[in-house]
Design an enzyme around this catalytic site. Sequence first.
Site, PDB file in Angstrom:
ATOM      1  N   ASP A 208      40.840  42.558  40.849  1.00 59.73           N
ATOM      2  CA  ASP A 208      39.403  42.309  40.892  1.00 59.73           C
ATOM      3  C   ASP A 208      38.703  43.631  40.553  1.00 59.73           C
ATOM      4  O   ASP A 208      39.186  44.694  40.927  1.00 59.73           O
ATOM      5  CB  ASP A 208      38.965  41.899  42.310  1.00 59.73           C
ATOM      6  CG  ASP A 208      39.789  40.757  42.874  1.00 59.73           C
ATOM      7  OD1 ASP A 208      40.137  39.847  42.113  1.00 59.73           O
ATOM      8  OD2 ASP A 208      40.080  40.784  44.096  1.00 59.73           O
ATOM      9  N   ASP A 247      41.225  38.688  37.459  1.00 59.67           N
ATOM     10  CA  ASP A 247      41.062  37.850  38.645  1.00 59.67           C
ATOM     11  C   ASP A 247      39.575  37.821  39.005  1.00 59.67           C
ATOM     12  O   ASP A 247      38.771  37.406  38.189  1.00 59.67           O
ATOM     13  CB  ASP A 247      41.971  38.348  39.776  1.00 59.67           C
ATOM     14  CG  ASP A 247      42.150  37.278  40.844  1.00 59.67           C
ATOM     15  OD1 ASP A 247      42.162  36.093  40.490  1.00 59.67           O
ATOM     16  OD2 ASP A 247      42.259  37.612  42.033  1.00 59.67           O
ATOM     17  N   ASP A 251      35.840  40.130  44.983  1.00 56.36           N
ATOM     18  CA  ASP A 251      36.451  39.218  45.949  1.00 56.36           C
ATOM     19  C   ASP A 251      36.362  39.821  47.348  1.00 56.36           C
ATOM     20  O   ASP A 251      36.510  41.027  47.534  1.00 56.36           O
ATOM     21  CB  ASP A 251      37.913  38.926  45.584  1.00 56.36           C
ATOM     22  CG  ASP A 251      38.027  37.910  44.444  1.00 56.36           C
ATOM     23  OD1 ASP A 251      36.980  37.469  43.925  1.00 56.36           O
ATOM     24  OD2 ASP A 251      39.169  37.570  44.072  1.00 56.36           O
ATOM     25  N   ARG A 303      33.151  29.935  40.924  1.00 56.46           N
ATOM     26  CA  ARG A 303      33.122  30.839  42.077  1.00 56.46           C
ATOM     27  C   ARG A 303      31.901  31.774  42.053  1.00 56.46           C
ATOM     28  O   ARG A 303      32.039  32.975  41.893  1.00 56.46           O
ATOM     29  CB  ARG A 303      34.396  31.682  42.169  1.00 56.46           C
ATOM     30  CG  ARG A 303      35.652  30.847  42.316  1.00 56.46           C
ATOM     31  CD  ARG A 303      36.877  31.729  42.544  1.00 56.46           C
ATOM     32  NE  ARG A 303      38.089  30.930  42.661  1.00 56.46           N
ATOM     33  CZ  ARG A 303      39.322  31.416  42.714  1.00 56.46           C
ATOM     34  NH1 ARG A 303      39.508  32.723  42.675  1.00 56.46           N
ATOM     35  NH2 ARG A 303      40.360  30.622  42.813  1.00 56.46           N
TER      36      ARG A 303
HETATM   37 CA    CA Z   1      41.264  38.530  43.839  1.00 56.24          CA
END
Ligand code: CA
Length: 428
Positions: A208, A247, A251, A303
């Site tokens: 991330d 990714d 996060d 997301r």
């Molecule tokens: Ca992640």
Amino acid sequence: MRLRQITVFTALLGLLCVPAHAEARDISRDTLPANDGWASEGAGTTGGAAADDAHVYTVTDRAGLVRALDGGSATPKIIKIAGTIDANTDDDGDHLDCADYATDGYGLKKYLAAYDPRTWGSAKPSGEQEDARQASAAKQAERIVLPVGSNTTIVGLGDKAVLKGASLQVKNADNVIVRNLDLRDAYDCFPVWQPNTGGLGDWKTAYDNIWLTGATHVWVDHITASDKGHPDAAEPTYFARNYLRHDGLLDITNGSDLVTVSWSRFADHDKAMLIGSGDSATGDRGKLRVTLHHNQFESVVQRAPRVRFGQVHVYDNRYVVDSDDYRYSLGVSTESGIYAENNAFTTPGEIEVADLVKSWNGTALHQTGTLFNGFPVDLLAIYNAYNSGSERDLTADVGWTPTLHTKIDSAEVADREVARGAGAGRIP
Ligand code: CA
């Protein structure tokens, strides 16, 4: 007459003396304002504001940044990033590409041949090529994973500070500020094949742009986070699945808590923000309290955010949906409490209001003041009227009401202000 001439002359002189570009304000010791979201709870978030002069650094390359981060130490420190820093560099500052990290005989063609589902089946990859992939990935991680310790402020200098290819990781640390920084392309050279993900299998990537894990009191403000330079949509398809390289953009997992994300721009990416990484992570109960306000989510597939367990206040955000692959914006998952107020969505014609929300095991979503292409809509009513049937209806009672927030603008005002003011290089 004479007096008026002097007055006019003085006024003109005053105009001429105003510098063309006012000196940029020093933001490096700023702290999170009172009541500005969940990160203002308790002692609030001050980052490295208490740093002594010996722990204020201006860094221009990876080596300098790594030295300043000091292995994630808790010493109060302020790190100013000047210009562009590339994390994929060696100790001499020379760029490293994926071939430089590949070791032990790893090769993508060999990897694909070894784990082709038609011959390998659906077992988890193991053996020579998977071992070589892991060894290669460890070499890349050693360069690009940058641990951020407690009591740290990282800010970009001016309007051109860029951190490229890095994954900033705030792990079991408290009191961190990241502002005014363009974080680009946390590119994974060595994705792993996961045959059992989502029924069809999927490529899993490791990095991330920012990862908060067990992190508390974090303020992320005026950042830009994107895949700039390496869009996943341009990657090939292997085993009938997109060979993803990225990714999350930001996060927030594993018991992280008390986070405010403001005036930031999340763009050109698939999975933007995961809050809570698993339905079985019941240690996240009572944590993952996050405020998202005045952010722009632009060309994001999904997301924005997806939430489990957390009480998440989502207000005054601007969503610009223009991806062909668009899936949803607000993800309502296990025991989540999203309190959404005054968010504005702009979408292409084929995206409908019911597409904006998706639920997996969620039970509630609070929303008011939503604008959809300029018209007021009720996301909840429309979701409940049009959801697929396999998903249950959501109630409006998320069990909490936000109290930590600054002024909440109408969605119409927020849409305009965020378009103008969100992202790196735009701190007023
Ligand atoms: Ca992640």
